[in-house]
Scaffold this active site. Structure first.
Site, PDB file in Angstrom:
ATOM      1  N   LYS A 224      -2.265   4.451 -11.903  1.00  0.00           N
ATOM      2  CA  LYS A 224      -1.564   3.118 -11.726  1.00  0.00           C
ATOM      3  C   LYS A 224      -0.372   2.659 -11.234  1.00  0.00           C
ATOM      4  O   LYS A 224       0.197   2.325 -10.116  1.00  0.00           O
ATOM      5  CB  LYS A 224      -1.725   2.369 -13.449  1.00  0.00           C
ATOM      6  CG  LYS A 224      -2.099   1.129 -13.105  1.00  0.00           C
ATOM      7  CD  LYS A 224      -2.839   0.422 -14.116  1.00  0.00           C
ATOM      8  CE  LYS A 224      -2.194  -0.908 -14.312  1.00  0.00           C
ATOM      9  NZ  LYS A 224      -2.529  -1.890 -15.594  1.00  0.00           N
ATOM     10  N   GLU A 230       4.070  14.205 -13.762  1.00  0.00           N
ATOM     11  CA  GLU A 230       3.088  15.423 -13.931  1.00  0.00           C
ATOM     12  C   GLU A 230       1.558  14.830 -12.924  1.00  0.00           C
ATOM     13  O   GLU A 230       1.332  16.143 -12.150  1.00  0.00           O
ATOM     14  CB  GLU A 230       1.487  15.130 -15.197  1.00  0.00           C
ATOM     15  CG  GLU A 230       2.648  15.765 -16.618  1.00  0.00           C
ATOM     16  CD  GLU A 230       2.721  13.766 -17.246  1.00  0.00           C
ATOM     17  OE1 GLU A 230       3.213  13.302 -16.432  1.00  0.00           O
ATOM     18  OE2 GLU A 230       3.058  13.959 -18.593  1.00  0.00           O
ATOM     19  N   GLY A 281      -4.671   1.078 -18.458  1.00  0.00           N
ATOM     20  CA  GLY A 281      -5.124   2.549 -18.112  1.00  0.00           C
ATOM     21  C   GLY A 281      -6.000   2.914 -18.792  1.00  0.00           C
ATOM     22  O   GLY A 281      -7.348   3.456 -18.072  1.00  0.00           O
ATOM     23  N   ARG A 282      -6.176   2.760 -20.100  1.00  0.00           N
ATOM     24  CA  ARG A 282      -6.653   3.439 -21.525  1.00  0.00           C
ATOM     25  C   ARG A 282      -8.285   2.289 -21.218  1.00  0.00           C
ATOM     26  O   ARG A 282      -9.580   2.381 -21.817  1.00  0.00           O
ATOM     27  CB  ARG A 282      -6.731   3.724 -22.728  1.00  0.00           C
ATOM     28  CG  ARG A 282      -5.704   2.534 -23.559  1.00  0.00           C
ATOM     29  CD  ARG A 282      -5.049   2.843 -23.961  1.00  0.00           C
ATOM     30  NE  ARG A 282      -3.829   1.509 -24.625  1.00  0.00           N
ATOM     31  CZ  ARG A 282      -2.577   1.115 -23.474  1.00  0.00           C
ATOM     32  NH1 ARG A 282      -2.188   1.605 -22.945  1.00  0.00           N
ATOM     33  NH2 ARG A 282      -2.194  -0.094 -24.886  1.00  0.00           N
ATOM     34  N   GLU A 367      -2.862   4.746 -28.778  1.00  0.00           N
ATOM     35  CA  GLU A 367      -1.650   4.117 -27.298  1.00  0.00           C
ATOM     36  C   GLU A 367      -2.167   2.688 -27.139  1.00  0.00           C
ATOM     37  O   GLU A 367      -1.247   1.520 -27.713  1.00  0.00           O
ATOM     38  CB  GLU A 367      -1.897   4.853 -25.906  1.00  0.00           C
ATOM     39  CG  GLU A 367      -1.360   3.682 -25.332  1.00  0.00           C
ATOM     40  CD  GLU A 367      -0.862   4.494 -23.718  1.00  0.00           C
ATOM     41  OE1 GLU A 367      -1.507   4.576 -22.727  1.00  0.00           O
ATOM     42  OE2 GLU A 367      -0.721   6.233 -24.371  1.00  0.00           O
ATOM     43  N   HIS A 398     -18.254  24.650 -39.188  1.00  0.00           N
ATOM     44  CA  HIS A 398     -17.544  25.852 -39.670  1.00  0.00           C
ATOM     45  C   HIS A 398     -15.390  25.522 -39.430  1.00  0.00           C
ATOM     46  O   HIS A 398     -15.408  26.888 -38.906  1.00  0.00           O
ATOM     47  CB  HIS A 398     -18.383  26.849 -38.376  1.00  0.00           C
ATOM     48  CG  HIS A 398     -19.382  26.837 -38.403  1.00  0.00           C
ATOM     49  ND1 HIS A 398     -20.285  27.297 -39.271  1.00  0.00           N
ATOM     50  CD2 HIS A 398     -20.261  25.591 -38.088  1.00  0.00           C
ATOM     51  CE1 HIS A 398     -21.556  27.081 -39.248  1.00  0.00           C
ATOM     52  NE2 HIS A 398     -21.807  26.242 -38.353  1.00  0.00           N
ATOM     53  N   LYS A 511       9.490   9.947 -22.303  1.00  0.00           N
ATOM     54  CA  LYS A 511       9.817  10.812 -20.708  1.00  0.00           C
ATOM     55  C   LYS A 511      10.821  10.835 -20.111  1.00  0.00           C
ATOM     56  O   LYS A 511      11.840  10.865 -19.768  1.00  0.00           O
ATOM     57  CB  LYS A 511       8.952   9.643 -19.725  1.00  0.00           C
ATOM     58  CG  LYS A 511       7.445  10.180 -20.255  1.00  0.00           C
ATOM     59  CD  LYS A 511       6.694   8.829 -19.330  1.00  0.00           C
ATOM     60  CE  LYS A 511       5.064   8.035 -19.490  1.00  0.00           C
ATOM     61  NZ  LYS A 511       4.028   7.565 -19.276  1.00  0.00           N
TER      62      LYS A 511
HETATM   63  O1  F6P Z   1       0.741   7.606 -21.624  1.00  0.00           O
HETATM   64  C1  F6P Z   1       1.559   6.969 -20.532  1.00  0.00           C
HETATM   65  C2  F6P Z   1       0.485   6.188 -19.736  1.00  0.00           C
HETATM   66  O2  F6P Z   1       1.077   5.034 -18.899  1.00  0.00           O
HETATM   67  C3  F6P Z   1      -1.253   5.499 -19.759  1.00  0.00           C
HETATM   68  O3  F6P Z   1      -0.117   4.858 -20.746  1.00  0.00           O
HETATM   69  C4  F6P Z   1      -1.744   5.413 -18.677  1.00  0.00           C
HETATM   70  O4  F6P Z   1      -3.236   5.649 -18.753  1.00  0.00           O
HETATM   71  C5  F6P Z   1      -1.030   6.901 -18.013  1.00  0.00           C
HETATM   72  O5  F6P Z   1       0.659   7.421 -18.829  1.00  0.00           O
HETATM   73  C6  F6P Z   1      -1.350   7.592 -16.793  1.00  0.00           C
HETATM   74  O6  F6P Z   1      -0.648   6.127 -15.519  1.00  0.00           O
HETATM   75  P1  F6P Z   1      -0.863   5.928 -14.360  1.00  0.00           P
HETATM   76  O7  F6P Z   1      -2.221   5.453 -13.782  1.00  0.00           O
HETATM   77  O8  F6P Z   1      -0.175   5.151 -13.876  1.00  0.00           O
HETATM   78  O9  F6P Z   1      -1.148   7.996 -13.609  1.00  0.00           O
END
Ligand code: F6P
Length: 548
Positions: A224, A230, A281-282, A367, A398, A511
């Site tokens: 987003k 990453e 995002g979530r 979150e 288990h 971060k």
């Molecule tokens: O974990 C932090 C966060 O901003 C989440 O809210 C989001 O889903 C994720 O990192 C990935 O963010 P993006 O879609 O901007 O890469």
């Protein structure tokens, strides 16, 4: 109806209960006192006292059915909890959610995930503009690309048909889609494989690329913000792995709110799918973020997923609190976390296809509600989100069920089970369901009846609460309903706790140090901006790096 001005809502939100702290409300005091009475009654005795207890404590929301009878609740409890919800104007807040009100009050935004599945409706107004045409256009674009890939008419830069799709994303840009793909594998294409690359660990990248061909793989950068380290690092390395400008144009796509950043990365403008800034995002599976899933299961099944969520939305909007499944899940959870001091909540899906559900629900719950400042800018006195964890059953029997049965913790559990399986092995499925029902019974009853003859270390107290959520079968529709159920549960919890479920300021600090520590790891000279223990760790890294 849904044309209330957002500003009016924000004023409304901050003034109605400014004068009273949540824990000072009369409804809170009534629940505190009620808990002392309820805590003295073993779950087994609640059934003894009420022969119709099971029937009185089940809810039907169409695609899903909830048995909440094995909880420390009576109808009196339900009434007290619903009174608290009314006191906190839950009805108005639900109305605001579905009217693009400023429910994300710290970022002054709406939360538009329900608009994305506003099925068969022509309008959803946001800032006085009907956004349904834009949402429909996005779905049509997803449909077109999905069909081209599924029919094999979308070829790679060498003309070969695409065989693999890689979603490059993390958090809400990974967890929903990967969970849904695993859940709906029986509906997924056998020819077009979907892979998920989320972690920055090069091991995962190498593992994935070893199985892929540069000519027949489409990579979807799902981000987003288009700034997540990453995701961008993985995408950049893959760009080098493709090693052909034509491949970048043909075999990279992007799902993002930041179109220009995607174009600057080299993505063809026609391959960029927009996601609205007001879709968290979530909460974004319903948006273009679900493109990889739509490609895998087909648009008809993706729209069934939307339909299931829409049905749950209607249930949530129109059902009295004491018969409202998201509301009751939220209130029961609050009952345990805030009045029984339970610190965690377990989700145990007795369906291997839902094995990634706990990970998805972790982000959705923690979150969203892992917060400590309320709508009035005060540090809250009460706890908020419990730690959510879990694993597909019957693994846990288990691994951690020993603690559940004989440990000292109070851990409320959601069992989730499908009556009908996709597996041909129906006898296995009956055993799985039997395990699920047996566990919730044993947790409730313990072995009290025989306890007197048993040595104390063999006594199992029981009295451990659980919900059982049942679906007739795990389908795109029932999965959509299940996800929406938990989205609305999380929203209701946030309203009771008076916190914002839609921001996540806490994720940034962790971060922020990464860049300077990375610099120190890449160079040998000391970096005086890192703290002493971090410098010690960096020194240890330098001392032993390149050692096997
Ligand atoms: O974990 C932090 C966060 O901003 C989440 O809210 C989001 O889903 C994720 O990192 C990935 O963010 P993006 O879609 O901007 O890469």
């Amino acid at each position: 109806m849904c044309r209330l001005e957002a500003t009016a809502f924000s004023r409304f939100n901050c003034t109605t209960i400014l004068m009273t702290k949540l824990t000072k409300l009369n409804e809170w005091a009534v629940l505190t006192q009620h808990q002392q009475a309820i805590a003295k009654i073993h779950l087994h005795d609640l059934f003894e006292q009420n022969p119709t207890r099971f029937q009185d404590h089940t809810l039907d929301a169409g695609d899903l059915w909830l048995d909440y009878s094995k909880n420390h609740v009576t109808q009196q409890t339900v009434e007290h909890l619903c009174q608290l919800a009314h006191r906190l104007n839950l009805n108005e807040k639900i109305e605001q959610l579905f009217c693009a009100g400023m429910v994300n009050f710290t970022e002054k935004r709406a939360a538009l995930h329900t608009a994305l599945r506003n099925r068969n409706q022509q309008t959803f107004y946001y800032n006085n503009e009907n956004i349904m045409p834009e949402i429909s256009a996005n779905l049509n674009k997803m449909h077109a690309v999905s069909e081209q890939l599924r029919q094999g008419s979308y070829c790679g830069y060498t003309g070969k048909a695409i065989t693999d799709i890689v979603n490059i994303g993390i958090g809400g840009s990974d967890l929903g889609t990967s969970m849904a793909y695993e859940a709906l594998r029986p509906y997924a294409s056998k020819k077009l494989k979907l892979h998920f690359l989320a972690n920055i660990d090069g091991y995962e990248l190498e593992d994935k690329l070893a199985k892929l061909s540069p000519q027949t793989t489409v990579f979807i950068i799902a981000s987003k913000s288009f700034t997540t380290l990453e995701t961008l690092t993985n995408a950049t390395t893959i760009k080098q792995w493709l090693n052909d400008p034509k491949a970048i144009k043909k075999q990279f796509m992007a799902i993002t709110a930041k179109r220009q950043k995607a174009i600057d990365f080299g993505i063809d403008a026609n391959h960029i799918f927009a996601i609205n800034d007001c879709v968290g995002g979530r909460f974004s599976l319903w948006s273009a973020m679900g493109l990889p899933l739509a490609i895998a299961i087909g648009m008809k099944n993706f729209e069934d997923l939307l339909d299931g969520a829409y049905a749950m939305d209607q249930h949530f909007k129109s059902t009295d609190f004491n018969k409202n499944m998201p509301v009751m899940l939220a209130l029961i959870s609050i009952w345990y976390s805030n009045f029984f001091n339970a610190n965690t909540h377990a989700v145990l899906p007795y369906t291997q296809q839902l094995r990634l559900l706990p990970a998805f629900l972790q982000q959705l719950h923690m979150e969203s509600n892992g917060k400590q400042v309320n709508a009035h800018g005060e540090i809250v006195e009460h706890t908020t989100s419990p730690v959510l964890w879990g694993r597909a059953g019957s693994h846990g029997q288990h691994a951690f069920h020993q603690l559940l049965h004989q440990g000292k913790h109070l851990i409320p559990i959601d069992f989730i089970v499908a009556i009908n399986s996709h597996s041909q092995y129906k006898n296995h499925h009956k055993q799985l369901v039997a395990h699920c029902f047996s566990q919730s019974e044993a947790l409730m009853l313990g072995n009290n009846k025989q306890a007197t003859q048993l040595a104390t270390h063999k006594q199992i107290p029981g009295n451990k609460p659980s919900n059982t959520i049942i679906m007739k079968k795990l389908t795109p529709r029932t999965l959509g309903a299940l996800i929406a159920l938990y989205e609305h549960k999380v929203f209701v919890q946030s309203i009771i706790w008076e916190i914002n479920a839609f921001d996540q300021f806490g994720v940034d600090l962790g971060k922020s140090a990464t860049a300077k520590i990375l610099e120190a790891l890449e160079k040998k000279q000391k970096n005086n901006t890192v703290c002493q223990p971090t410098q010690g760790l960096i020194d240890y890294f330098h001392r032993y790096t390149h050692h096997s």
